[in-house]
Design an enzyme around this catalytic site. Structure first.
Site, short mmCIF file in Angstrom:
data_model
loop_
_atom_site.label_atom_id
_atom_site.label_comp_id
_atom_site.label_asym_id
_atom_site.label_seq_id
_atom_site.Cartn_x
_atom_site.Cartn_y
_atom_site.Cartn_z
N HIS A 94 0.86 -1.31 -0.19
CA HIS A 94 -0.02 0.01 0.22
C HIS A 94 0.92 1.14 -0.02
CE1 HIS A 94 -3.33 -2.29 2.16
NE2 HIS A 94 -4.05 -2.07 0.90
N CYS A 105 -3.43 0.61 9.48
CA CYS A 105 -4.43 -0.39 9.15
C CYS A 105 -5.30 -0.72 10.11
CB CYS A 105 -3.59 -1.80 8.80
SG CYS A 105 -2.14 -1.64 7.93
#
Ligand code: CIR
Length: 259
Positions: free
Chosen positions: A166, A254
């Site tokens: 990511h 996250c």
């Protein structure tokens, strides 16, 4: 646009099936789920100690990666874009998050064929960077634009290097006006002089992913140079052991949605 800082954190508990979460390195030792839960609890406690109202949604055994709740929504200016995660096995994570956010923020769904993981969306002041990765496609840039341009944000896309999950593996913005960027990342040097940039040495790249509450920054334990550079900016640093979350490619951002 004047926006108040987040007061709430939404987390999701770790299921037993987390042992089978995506992103594990073949041949690596198995995840210690009990230890992962202890690390998750320490994270929740840290956010709570910093004054956030923390809610932990129940885990779903059918969704091994559900603790990585950041990927299910992008929230800014009281509005949430519910995502369509790039990994098929993660798509059903979104519904429980939508139900939990309903009423607290306005909601919008990402439509087919856009694919987007929240971990690829980095907000820095009034710019939202969308990382194009194996999980987030180009169509999603339009979806983010549609959701947030009317709310005063500029949306820019940026490539995520092959082999990394990511965009926020490379950079984070824990405090308004400050970015933490891994040296050599796609965002290294991308920010203007109006922002303070803390560069993370290559050997500590994992530590570029940070979470901030007020003037305190949560940093993964074991990255002393990054912690020192943040302290040198006058910030309080709290370190958290992330070993069992990192095994499934997870990092600090996250684990929560802040709003
Ligand atoms: C996955 O591969 O989707 C999870 N095992 C890790 C997701 C990490 N999420 C994030 O960085 N926002």
């Amino acid at each position: 646009m004047i926006e108040s800082p987040p007061t709430k954190a939404l987390l999701r508990a770790i299921p037993d099936s987390y042992a089978d979460a995506l992103g594990q390195v073949p041949g690596a030792p198995p995840i210690d789920v009990a230890r992962a839960r202890a690390q998750h609890a320490a994270y929740a406690a840290a956010l709570s100690a910093l004054g956030l109202e923390v809610t932990v949604l129940p885990a779903d055994e059918a969704l091994p990666d559900c603790c990585f709740i950041e990927d299910t929504a992008v929230i800014a200016a009281g509005h949430a874009l519910l995502t369509r995660p790039g990994a098929v096995s993660r798509r059903a994570e979104v519904d429980a998050v939508a139900a939990a956010l309903d009423g607290a923020v306005t909601l919008q769904r990402t439509r087919v064929p856009a694919l987007i993981d929240g971990g690829d969306v980095l907000r820095v002041a009034h710019t939202i960077y969308v990382g194009l990765s194996a999980r987030t496609n180009g169509v999603s840039v339009g979806a983010v634009q549609e959701a947030f341009w009317p709310r005063g944000f500029i949306v820019r896309s940026v490539p995520v290097p092959f082999g990394t999950l990511h965009l926020k593996c490379h950079a984070s913005s824990p405090v308004p006006g400050l970015v933490v960027v891994a040296e050599g990342s796609p965002l290294d040097g991308a920010f203007g002089p109006e922002l303070r940039a803390v560069r993370v040495p290559r050997a500590e790249a994992y530590a570029a992913n940070t979470v901030g509450v007020g003037e305190t920054v949560l940093v993964a334990a074991g990255y002393p140079e990054t912690a020192a550079r943040l302290r040198a900016e006058g910030l309080e640093v709290v370190t958290l052991d992330m070993s069992e979350l990192a095994r499934a490619d997870g990092s600090l951002t996250c684990l929560s949605l802040l709003y």
